[in-house]
Design a protein around this motif. Sequence first.
Motif, PDB file in Angstrom:
ATOM      1  N   THR A 281      77.265 -40.445 -36.778  1.00 34.40           N
ATOM      2  CA  THR A 281      76.375 -41.133 -37.611  1.00 34.40           C
ATOM      3  C   THR A 281      76.063 -42.599 -36.871  1.00 34.40           C
ATOM      4  O   THR A 281      75.250 -43.225 -36.827  1.00 34.40           O
ATOM      5  CB  THR A 281      76.984 -41.509 -39.134  1.00 34.40           C
ATOM      6  OG1 THR A 281      76.832 -40.262 -39.707  1.00 34.40           O
ATOM      7  CG2 THR A 281      76.217 -42.357 -39.874  1.00 34.40           C
ATOM      8  N   SER A 291      68.801 -41.605 -37.073  1.00 29.44           N
ATOM      9  CA  SER A 291      69.553 -40.250 -37.910  1.00 29.44           C
ATOM     10  C   SER A 291      70.297 -39.647 -37.238  1.00 29.44           C
ATOM     11  O   SER A 291      69.998 -39.167 -36.037  1.00 29.44           O
ATOM     12  CB  SER A 291      68.469 -39.909 -38.911  1.00 29.44           C
ATOM     13  OG  SER A 291      67.861 -39.000 -38.013  1.00 29.44           O
ATOM     14  N   SER A 292      71.493 -39.037 -37.874  1.00 28.89           N
ATOM     15  CA  SER A 292      72.435 -38.028 -37.008  1.00 28.89           C
ATOM     16  C   SER A 292      71.689 -36.907 -36.861  1.00 28.89           C
ATOM     17  O   SER A 292      71.695 -36.072 -35.641  1.00 28.89           O
ATOM     18  CB  SER A 292      73.775 -37.897 -37.914  1.00 28.89           C
ATOM     19  OG  SER A 292      73.266 -37.595 -39.338  1.00 28.89           O
ATOM     20  N   GLU A 293      70.622 -36.599 -37.748  1.00 27.20           N
ATOM     21  CA  GLU A 293      69.688 -35.395 -37.655  1.00 27.20           C
ATOM     22  C   GLU A 293      69.037 -35.554 -36.142  1.00 27.20           C
ATOM     23  O   GLU A 293      68.691 -34.419 -35.474  1.00 27.20           O
ATOM     24  CB  GLU A 293      68.970 -35.018 -38.765  1.00 27.20           C
ATOM     25  CG  GLU A 293      68.226 -33.689 -38.624  1.00 27.20           C
ATOM     26  CD  GLU A 293      68.806 -32.471 -38.261  1.00 27.20           C
ATOM     27  OE1 GLU A 293      68.461 -31.817 -37.587  1.00 27.20           O
ATOM     28  OE2 GLU A 293      69.942 -32.440 -38.821  1.00 27.20           O
ATOM     29  N   THR A 294      68.292 -36.469 -36.202  1.00 30.07           N
ATOM     30  CA  THR A 294      67.464 -36.535 -34.782  1.00 30.07           C
ATOM     31  C   THR A 294      68.297 -36.827 -33.699  1.00 30.07           C
ATOM     32  O   THR A 294      67.989 -35.794 -32.664  1.00 30.07           O
ATOM     33  CB  THR A 294      66.781 -38.066 -34.855  1.00 30.07           C
ATOM     34  OG1 THR A 294      65.888 -38.214 -36.102  1.00 30.07           O
ATOM     35  CG2 THR A 294      66.095 -38.243 -33.561  1.00 30.07           C
ATOM     36  N   ARG A 296      71.079 -34.962 -33.312  1.00 33.35           N
ATOM     37  CA  ARG A 296      71.554 -33.561 -33.156  1.00 33.35           C
ATOM     38  C   ARG A 296      70.452 -32.822 -32.511  1.00 33.35           C
ATOM     39  O   ARG A 296      70.874 -31.860 -31.649  1.00 33.35           O
ATOM     40  CB  ARG A 296      71.873 -33.088 -34.662  1.00 33.35           C
ATOM     41  CG  ARG A 296      72.255 -31.550 -34.820  1.00 33.35           C
ATOM     42  CD  ARG A 296      72.707 -31.064 -36.114  1.00 33.35           C
ATOM     43  NE  ARG A 296      73.125 -29.749 -36.066  1.00 33.35           N
ATOM     44  CZ  ARG A 296      72.424 -28.736 -36.078  1.00 33.35           C
ATOM     45  NH1 ARG A 296      71.030 -28.748 -36.213  1.00 33.35           N
ATOM     46  NH2 ARG A 296      72.927 -27.571 -35.945  1.00 33.35           N
ATOM     47  N   ARG A 297      69.299 -32.923 -32.945  1.00 32.64           N
ATOM     48  CA  ARG A 297      68.066 -32.389 -32.609  1.00 32.64           C
ATOM     49  C   ARG A 297      67.863 -32.421 -30.764  1.00 32.64           C
ATOM     50  O   ARG A 297      67.955 -31.426 -30.214  1.00 32.64           O
ATOM     51  CB  ARG A 297      66.870 -32.659 -33.084  1.00 32.64           C
ATOM     52  CG  ARG A 297      65.921 -31.520 -32.820  1.00 32.64           C
ATOM     53  CD  ARG A 297      64.303 -31.936 -33.541  1.00 32.64           C
ATOM     54  NE  ARG A 297      63.812 -33.138 -33.560  1.00 32.64           N
ATOM     55  CZ  ARG A 297      64.089 -34.206 -34.311  1.00 32.64           C
ATOM     56  NH1 ARG A 297      64.510 -33.780 -35.482  1.00 32.64           N
ATOM     57  NH2 ARG A 297      63.656 -35.274 -34.133  1.00 32.64           N
ATOM     58  N   SER A 306      75.975 -29.244 -30.085  1.00 34.29           N
ATOM     59  CA  SER A 306      75.544 -30.384 -31.224  1.00 34.29           C
ATOM     60  C   SER A 306      76.453 -31.708 -30.994  1.00 34.29           C
ATOM     61  O   SER A 306      77.643 -31.418 -30.097  1.00 34.29           O
ATOM     62  CB  SER A 306      75.894 -29.991 -32.898  1.00 34.29           C
ATOM     63  OG  SER A 306      77.409 -29.858 -33.035  1.00 34.29           O
TER      64      SER A 306
END
Length: 320
Positions: A281, A291-294, A296-297, A306
Amino acid sequence: MDTERRIGILAFDGVKLLDVAGPSEVFQEANRFGAHYRLVMCSPDGRDVSTSTGLRISVDTAAAEATHLDVAMVAGGDALPTHPIDPQLTAAAATLHRQARQTASICTGAFILAAAGLLDGRRATTHWKHAGTLARAYPAIRVEPDAIYVTDGPVLTCAGVTAGIDLSLALVERHHGPELAREVARSLVVFLQRPGGQSQFSPAMRAPVPRTAQLHELCATIAAQPVGDYSVAALAALVHLSPRHLTRMFRDELDTTPAKYVELIRLNTAKDLLDAGESVTAAAEHSGFGSSETLRRVFLHHFGVSPRAYRHRFHSALRE
């Protein structure tokens, strides 16, 4: 009883010890689970060799005498990417290739195969540090710098040192199936199939260097402060150019787009933060991904793992 498979390993003075020892251990361990591999240690002239560590390896035969091989494996050495390769070594690799069903190189052993012309027109890989050198020196080879190992017809190549274990496990699986290969991997405490590519082991990906002072200043600003609005319009406004003109400058000077350049800088920053022990994060926030999701992608796209898995794997060798 399973048919004997002969594995010839070409060694030479200065050979990387692990390039020889890693595959040897895999095949010998496979024999404990029902395989029947016979290792044949070769050198160009049949003499014993001194390895990169100073330890000597006993050689069974000269390359010309190692006939009826299932796999000929050519190990690597530190000097191969930067020094002329001994013609005797190149000839030995070519001889083994003719005498084997398959030919494989470990790490910088790819340079020996390349010098022998055995990789022309093929896909191949080597240690990430030397992949660019291989591609420039031998333009007929399609180098895949992120691959752990590459199979192109009867020729296999793999990345740095321990990747020889990955390649050997793949050969065991091909010869004996996944169950036996899995037993070998478990016994050696390694992955049967390593997650991600070898770029996760390299330092920060090198960003191209701009030629003009105007673009150089802009890139320095992005690197110094990766968090910010770096849309094409915002970047163009910083240097008083039109978005179209700026996009053309990035393409002409850096062979990329503004968006991809910003992503590269942010990815390098996030990787450094994870190496320093920051959470996923925090790394996402302080590198500009938000964001952590961005993060990660993007991380999965570039490295095949990851950011969380990368952090656990690399941020410290100490166990609490």
